[in-house]
Design an enzyme around this catalytic site. Sequence first.
Site, PDB file in Angstrom:
ATOM      1  N   VAL A  99       6.777 -29.017  20.259  1.00 36.44           N
ATOM      2  CA  VAL A  99       8.102 -29.592  20.510  1.00 36.44           C
ATOM      3  C   VAL A  99       8.807 -28.696  21.521  1.00 36.44           C
ATOM      4  O   VAL A  99       9.015 -27.494  21.264  1.00 36.44           O
ATOM      5  CB  VAL A  99       8.930 -29.703  19.214  1.00 36.44           C
ATOM      6  CG1 VAL A  99      10.330 -30.223  19.526  1.00 36.44           C
ATOM      7  CG2 VAL A  99       8.235 -30.619  18.210  1.00 36.44           C
ATOM      8  N   HIS A 103      12.539 -23.397  18.991  1.00 31.21           N
ATOM      9  CA  HIS A 103      12.731 -23.387  17.542  1.00 31.21           C
ATOM     10  C   HIS A 103      12.097 -22.136  16.958  1.00 31.21           C
ATOM     11  O   HIS A 103      11.009 -21.716  17.363  1.00 31.21           O
ATOM     12  CB  HIS A 103      12.165 -24.640  16.886  1.00 31.21           C
ATOM     13  CG  HIS A 103      10.772 -24.983  17.328  1.00 31.21           C
ATOM     14  ND1 HIS A 103      10.500 -25.596  18.529  1.00 31.21           N
ATOM     15  CD2 HIS A 103       9.573 -24.773  16.731  1.00 31.21           C
ATOM     16  CE1 HIS A 103       9.197 -25.757  18.653  1.00 31.21           C
ATOM     17  NE2 HIS A 103       8.605 -25.252  17.583  1.00 31.21           N
TER      18      HIS A 103
HETATM   19  P1  5GP Z   1       5.603 -25.833  17.289  1.00 32.75           P
HETATM   20  O1  5GP Z   1       4.157 -26.153  17.092  1.00 32.75           O
HETATM   21  O2  5GP Z   1       6.167 -26.507  18.531  1.00 32.75           O
HETATM   22  O3  5GP Z   1       5.915 -24.371  17.229  1.00 32.75           O
HETATM   23  O4  5GP Z   1       6.350 -26.446  16.029  1.00 32.75           O
HETATM   24  C1  5GP Z   1       6.896 -27.729  15.990  1.00 32.75           C
HETATM   25  C2  5GP Z   1       7.199 -28.020  14.541  1.00 32.75           C
HETATM   26  O5  5GP Z   1       8.094 -29.125  14.492  1.00 32.75           O
HETATM   27  C3  5GP Z   1       5.971 -28.387  13.700  1.00 32.75           C
HETATM   28  O6  5GP Z   1       5.868 -27.477  12.610  1.00 32.75           O
HETATM   29  C4  5GP Z   1       6.258 -29.814  13.271  1.00 32.75           C
HETATM   30  O7  5GP Z   1       5.814 -30.065  11.946  1.00 32.75           O
HETATM   31  C5  5GP Z   1       7.763 -29.918  13.389  1.00 32.75           C
HETATM   32  N1  5GP Z   1       8.253 -31.238  13.698  1.00 32.75           N
HETATM   33  C6  5GP Z   1       7.800 -32.077  14.680  1.00 32.75           C
HETATM   34  N2  5GP Z   1       8.513 -33.213  14.694  1.00 32.75           N
HETATM   35  C7  5GP Z   1       9.439 -33.090  13.701  1.00 32.75           C
HETATM   36  C8  5GP Z   1      10.485 -33.952  13.230  1.00 32.75           C
HETATM   37  O8  5GP Z   1      10.700 -35.055  13.722  1.00 32.75           O
HETATM   38  N3  5GP Z   1      11.237 -33.500  12.188  1.00 32.75           N
HETATM   39  C9  5GP Z   1      11.033 -32.272  11.624  1.00 32.75           C
HETATM   40  N4  5GP Z   1      11.836 -31.926  10.595  1.00 32.75           N
HETATM   41  N5  5GP Z   1      10.060 -31.430  12.054  1.00 32.75           N
HETATM   42  C10 5GP Z   1       9.277 -31.843  13.071  1.00 32.75           C
END
Ligand code: 5GP
Length: 117
Positions: A99, A103
């Site tokens: 994403v 975050h």
């Molecule tokens: P990354 O892999 O980018 O560090 O983490 C993205 C995180 O966002 C993942 O742990 C995934 O489960 C979470 N995520 C993706 N889409 C959504 C969403 O629509 N709502 C929520 N609450 N979490 C999301």
Amino acid sequence: MSTLSCIFCKIIAGQAPARIVYRDELVTAFWDAHPQSPVHILVVPNQHLATLNDAASGDEQAMLGRMVLVGRQLAGEQGIDETGYRLLINTGPQAGQTVYHVHLHLLGGRPLRSGLG
Ligand code: 5GP
Ligand code: ZN
């Protein structure tokens, strides 16, 4: 990606559902939709910022500091500050960023592997 199509911007704007646990003028925190541990909360800036690589200005220093301190506060509220927790920011494809709105993951509630690569 524009803020219009960003899922985390939609959550912050109340246009997509999430279990929000914290909000202030700089950051919002909500439960991860696919938790990797019993506690898995994301702390995100209210202003869209695609990756940590886009953070440079003084404003972002305050926001990034707030993200870490809110992560620490939520660890306390979830009762995992003494057992241990991890704060993690994935940046870019090889780190697994999926994403593209910055975050901070708060992970805990079970033993975590060393996980450094
Ligand atoms: P990354 O892999 O980018 O560090 O983490 C993205 C995180 O966002 C993942 O742990 C995934 O489960 C979470 N995520 C993706 N889409 C959504 C969403 O629509 N709502 C929520 N609450 N979490 C999301
Ligand atoms: Zn966004």
